[in-house]
Design a protein around this motif. Sequence first.
Motif, PDB file in Angstrom:
ATOM      1  N   ALA A   1      30.816 -16.123 -60.377  1.00 16.63           N
ATOM      2  CA  ALA A   1      29.358 -16.065 -60.278  1.00 16.63           C
ATOM      3  C   ALA A   1      28.912 -15.888 -58.830  1.00 16.63           C
ATOM      4  O   ALA A   1      27.986 -15.131 -58.546  1.00 16.63           O
ATOM      5  CB  ALA A   1      28.732 -17.322 -60.887  1.00 16.63           C
ATOM      6  N   LEU A   2      29.574 -16.562 -57.902  1.00 12.91           N
ATOM      7  CA  LEU A   2      29.231 -16.419 -56.485  1.00 12.91           C
ATOM      8  C   LEU A   2      29.499 -14.998 -55.999  1.00 12.91           C
ATOM      9  O   LEU A   2      28.686 -14.418 -55.268  1.00 12.91           O
ATOM     10  CB  LEU A   2      30.018 -17.419 -55.640  1.00 12.91           C
ATOM     11  N   VAL A   3      30.625 -14.425 -56.397  1.00 16.72           N
ATOM     12  CA  VAL A   3      30.940 -13.047 -56.009  1.00 16.72           C
ATOM     13  C   VAL A   3      29.917 -12.094 -56.602  1.00 16.72           C
ATOM     14  O   VAL A   3      29.391 -11.205 -55.911  1.00 16.72           O
ATOM     15  CB  VAL A   3      32.375 -12.663 -56.443  1.00 16.72           C
ATOM     16  N   ALA A   4      29.600 -12.279 -57.867  1.00 10.37           N
ATOM     17  CA  ALA A   4      28.626 -11.406 -58.521  1.00 10.37           C
ATOM     18  C   ALA A   4      27.263 -11.494 -57.836  1.00 10.37           C
ATOM     19  O   ALA A   4      26.617 -10.486 -57.578  1.00 10.37           O
ATOM     20  CB  ALA A   4      28.501 -11.763 -60.003  1.00 10.37           C
ATOM     21  N   GLN A   5      26.853 -12.706 -57.524  1.00  7.86           N
ATOM     22  CA  GLN A   5      25.552 -12.901 -56.892  1.00  7.86           C
ATOM     23  C   GLN A   5      25.521 -12.307 -55.487  1.00  7.86           C
ATOM     24  O   GLN A   5      24.519 -11.742 -55.077  1.00  7.86           O
ATOM     25  CB  GLN A   5      25.204 -14.380 -56.852  1.00  7.86           C
ATOM     26  N   SER A   6      26.623 -12.402 -54.781  1.00 13.70           N
ATOM     27  CA  SER A   6      26.637 -11.900 -53.404  1.00 13.70           C
ATOM     28  C   SER A   6      26.723 -10.381 -53.338  1.00 13.70           C
ATOM     29  O   SER A   6      26.433  -9.798 -52.305  1.00 13.70           O
ATOM     30  CB  SER A   6      27.796 -12.524 -52.622  1.00 13.70           C
ATOM     31  N   THR A   7      27.112  -9.741 -54.423  1.00 12.71           N
ATOM     32  CA  THR A   7      27.240  -8.281 -54.415  1.00 12.71           C
ATOM     33  C   THR A   7      26.203  -7.592 -55.285  1.00 12.71           C
ATOM     34  O   THR A   7      26.171  -6.374 -55.346  1.00 12.71           O
ATOM     35  CB  THR A   7      28.647  -7.860 -54.899  1.00 12.71           C
ATOM     36  N   ASP A   8      25.353  -8.348 -55.957  1.00 12.34           N
ATOM     37  CA  ASP A   8      24.354  -7.791 -56.870  1.00 12.34           C
ATOM     38  C   ASP A   8      22.967  -7.953 -56.267  1.00 12.34           C
ATOM     39  O   ASP A   8      22.415  -9.034 -56.265  1.00 12.34           O
ATOM     40  CB  ASP A   8      24.453  -8.509 -58.218  1.00 12.34           C
ATOM     41  N   GLU A   9      22.407  -6.845 -55.766  1.00 10.06           N
ATOM     42  CA  GLU A   9      21.117  -6.921 -55.077  1.00 10.06           C
ATOM     43  C   GLU A   9      19.991  -7.408 -55.978  1.00 10.06           C
ATOM     44  O   GLU A   9      19.122  -8.146 -55.555  1.00 10.06           O
ATOM     45  CB  GLU A   9      20.752  -5.550 -54.510  1.00 10.06           C
ATOM     46  N   GLU A  10      19.990  -7.005 -57.214  1.00  7.62           N
ATOM     47  CA  GLU A  10      18.893  -7.378 -58.112  1.00  7.62           C
ATOM     48  C   GLU A  10      19.086  -8.746 -58.754  1.00  7.62           C
ATOM     49  O   GLU A  10      18.166  -9.301 -59.309  1.00  7.62           O
ATOM     50  CB  GLU A  10      18.727  -6.316 -59.207  1.00  7.62           C
ATOM     51  N   GLY A  11      20.301  -9.272 -58.726  1.00  7.13           N
ATOM     52  CA  GLY A  11      20.556 -10.578 -59.302  1.00  7.13           C
ATOM     53  C   GLY A  11      20.843 -10.582 -60.783  1.00  7.13           C
ATOM     54  O   GLY A  11      21.122 -11.622 -61.355  1.00  7.13           O
ATOM     55  N   PHE A  12      20.809  -9.425 -61.435  1.00  4.67           N
ATOM     56  CA  PHE A  12      20.991  -9.391 -62.882  1.00  4.67           C
ATOM     57  C   PHE A  12      22.392  -9.817 -63.295  1.00  4.67           C
ATOM     58  O   PHE A  12      22.562 -10.638 -64.182  1.00  4.67           O
ATOM     59  CB  PHE A  12      20.702  -7.997 -63.439  1.00  4.67           C
ATOM     60  N   ASP A  13      23.404  -9.240 -62.650  1.00  8.51           N
ATOM     61  CA  ASP A  13      24.782  -9.548 -63.042  1.00  8.51           C
ATOM     62  C   ASP A  13      25.092 -11.026 -62.881  1.00  8.51           C
ATOM     63  O   ASP A  13      25.742 -11.631 -63.731  1.00  8.51           O
ATOM     64  CB  ASP A  13      25.779  -8.719 -62.232  1.00  8.51           C
ATOM     65  N   ALA A  14      24.627 -11.627 -61.790  1.00 11.05           N
ATOM     66  CA  ALA A  14      24.884 -13.046 -61.557  1.00 11.05           C
ATOM     67  C   ALA A  14      24.180 -13.896 -62.608  1.00 11.05           C
ATOM     68  O   ALA A  14      24.756 -14.840 -63.143  1.00 11.05           O
ATOM     69  CB  ALA A  14      24.425 -13.443 -60.160  1.00 11.05           C
ATOM     70  N   SER A  15      22.940 -13.552 -62.925  1.00  8.65           N
ATOM     71  CA  SER A  15      22.198 -14.294 -63.942  1.00  8.65           C
ATOM     72  C   SER A  15      22.887 -14.193 -65.290  1.00  8.65           C
ATOM     73  O   SER A  15      23.008 -15.165 -66.026  1.00  8.65           O
ATOM     74  CB  SER A  15      20.767 -13.761 -64.054  1.00  8.65           C
ATOM     75  N   TYR A  16      23.349 -13.006 -65.615  1.00  7.16           N
ATOM     76  CA  TYR A  16      24.046 -12.795 -66.884  1.00  7.16           C
ATOM     77  C   TYR A  16      25.331 -13.616 -66.940  1.00  7.16           C
ATOM     78  O   TYR A  16      25.650 -14.219 -67.958  1.00  7.16           O
ATOM     79  CB  TYR A  16      24.354 -11.309 -67.072  1.00  7.16           C
ATOM     80  N   SER A  17      26.056 -13.668 -65.835  1.00  2.00           N
ATOM     81  CA  SER A  17      27.300 -14.435 -65.778  1.00  2.00           C
ATOM     82  C   SER A  17      27.039 -15.923 -65.995  1.00  2.00           C
ATOM     83  O   SER A  17      27.756 -16.589 -66.736  1.00  2.00           O
ATOM     84  CB  SER A  17      27.992 -14.203 -64.435  1.00  2.00           C
ATOM     85  N   VAL A  18      25.998 -16.450 -65.346  1.00  2.00           N
ATOM     86  CA  VAL A  18      25.644 -17.864 -65.509  1.00  2.00           C
ATOM     87  C   VAL A  18      25.258 -18.143 -66.952  1.00  2.00           C
ATOM     88  O   VAL A  18      25.713 -19.115 -67.561  1.00  2.00           O
ATOM     89  CB  VAL A  18      24.500 -18.265 -64.546  1.00  2.00           C
ATOM     90  N   LEU A  19      24.445 -17.273 -67.533  1.00  2.00           N
ATOM     91  CA  LEU A  19      24.008 -17.451 -68.912  1.00  2.00           C
ATOM     92  C   LEU A  19      25.193 -17.409 -69.870  1.00  2.00           C
ATOM     93  O   LEU A  19      25.327 -18.255 -70.756  1.00  2.00           O
ATOM     94  CB  LEU A  19      22.985 -16.372 -69.277  1.00  2.00           C
ATOM     95  N   ARG A  20      26.066 -16.418 -69.700  1.00  2.00           N
ATOM     96  CA  ARG A  20      27.228 -16.293 -70.571  1.00  2.00           C
ATOM     97  C   ARG A  20      28.121 -17.535 -70.475  1.00  2.00           C
ATOM     98  O   ARG A  20      28.579 -18.057 -71.492  1.00  2.00           O
ATOM     99  CB  ARG A  20      28.009 -15.031 -70.206  1.00  2.00           C
ATOM    100  N   HIS A  21      28.328 -18.029 -69.266  1.00  2.00           N
ATOM    101  CA  HIS A  21      29.155 -19.226 -69.074  1.00  2.00           C
ATOM    102  C   HIS A  21      28.520 -20.434 -69.753  1.00  2.00           C
ATOM    103  O   HIS A  21      29.199 -21.209 -70.426  1.00  2.00           O
ATOM    104  CB  HIS A  21      29.357 -19.491 -67.585  1.00  2.00           C
ATOM    105  N   ARG A  22      27.222 -20.595 -69.594  1.00  2.00           N
ATOM    106  CA  ARG A  22      26.537 -21.748 -70.197  1.00  2.00           C
ATOM    107  C   ARG A  22      26.575 -21.683 -71.718  1.00  2.00           C
ATOM    108  O   ARG A  22      26.785 -22.700 -72.377  1.00  2.00           O
ATOM    109  CB  ARG A  22      25.100 -21.816 -69.717  1.00  2.00           C
ATOM    110  N   LEU A  23      26.357 -20.509 -72.277  1.00  2.00           N
ATOM    111  CA  LEU A  23      26.372 -20.388 -73.730  1.00  2.00           C
ATOM    112  C   LEU A  23      27.765 -20.669 -74.292  1.00  2.00           C
ATOM    113  O   LEU A  23      27.905 -21.302 -75.337  1.00  2.00           O
ATOM    114  CB  LEU A  23      25.896 -18.999 -74.158  1.00  2.00           C
ATOM    115  N   ALA A  24      28.784 -20.210 -73.599  1.00  2.00           N
ATOM    116  CA  ALA A  24      30.160 -20.421 -74.064  1.00  2.00           C
ATOM    117  C   ALA A  24      30.583 -21.878 -73.961  1.00  2.00           C
ATOM    118  O   ALA A  24      31.430 -22.334 -74.720  1.00  2.00           O
ATOM    119  CB  ALA A  24      31.114 -19.542 -73.267  1.00  2.00           C
ATOM    120  N   ASN A  25      30.000 -22.616 -73.037  1.00  2.00           N
ATOM    121  CA  ASN A  25      30.422 -23.997 -72.777  1.00  2.00           C
ATOM    122  C   ASN A  25      29.367 -25.035 -73.118  1.00  2.00           C
ATOM    123  O   ASN A  25      29.468 -26.171 -72.680  1.00  2.00           O
ATOM    124  CB  ASN A  25      30.832 -24.136 -71.309  1.00  2.00           C
TER     125      ASN A  25
END
Length: 117
Positions: A62-86
């Motif tokens: 998530a940190l890598v995604a957030q640091s390389t994603d200017e719009e923040g979408f990929d990082a947000s999606y990763s956090v959401l996917r992780h939370r839903l799975a767990n």
Amino acid sequence: MDKETPYLLPDGQTAWVIATEEASKHLPDILNLYRQGQTEPLIFGDAGQPEAVVIPWEVWRALVAQSTDEEGFDASYSVLRHRLANQTGPSIPYEDVAAELGIDLDEDIDDSDLKPR
């Protein structure tokens, strides 16, 4: 943990630093905690100075995604996917999730480039 030293951060909070020679002894325990859904980092170094951190794989991704994603979408999606799975407890209000991700729900969105329905 054994041989922890408090390290004062610039914002006034304290990070607890474990001695490097002790850190390896705790890796199996830390991994078990991560498997249970805990995400507390293992901060270690010498002379009470933080030099490295062990974090869960999903947190690192998530940190890598957030640091390389200017719009923040990929990082947000990763956090959401992780939370839903767990998810083990009650759901989290979207306002809390938005605040954690740094999203202002009251901010106007420029949707002029979207096709009308």
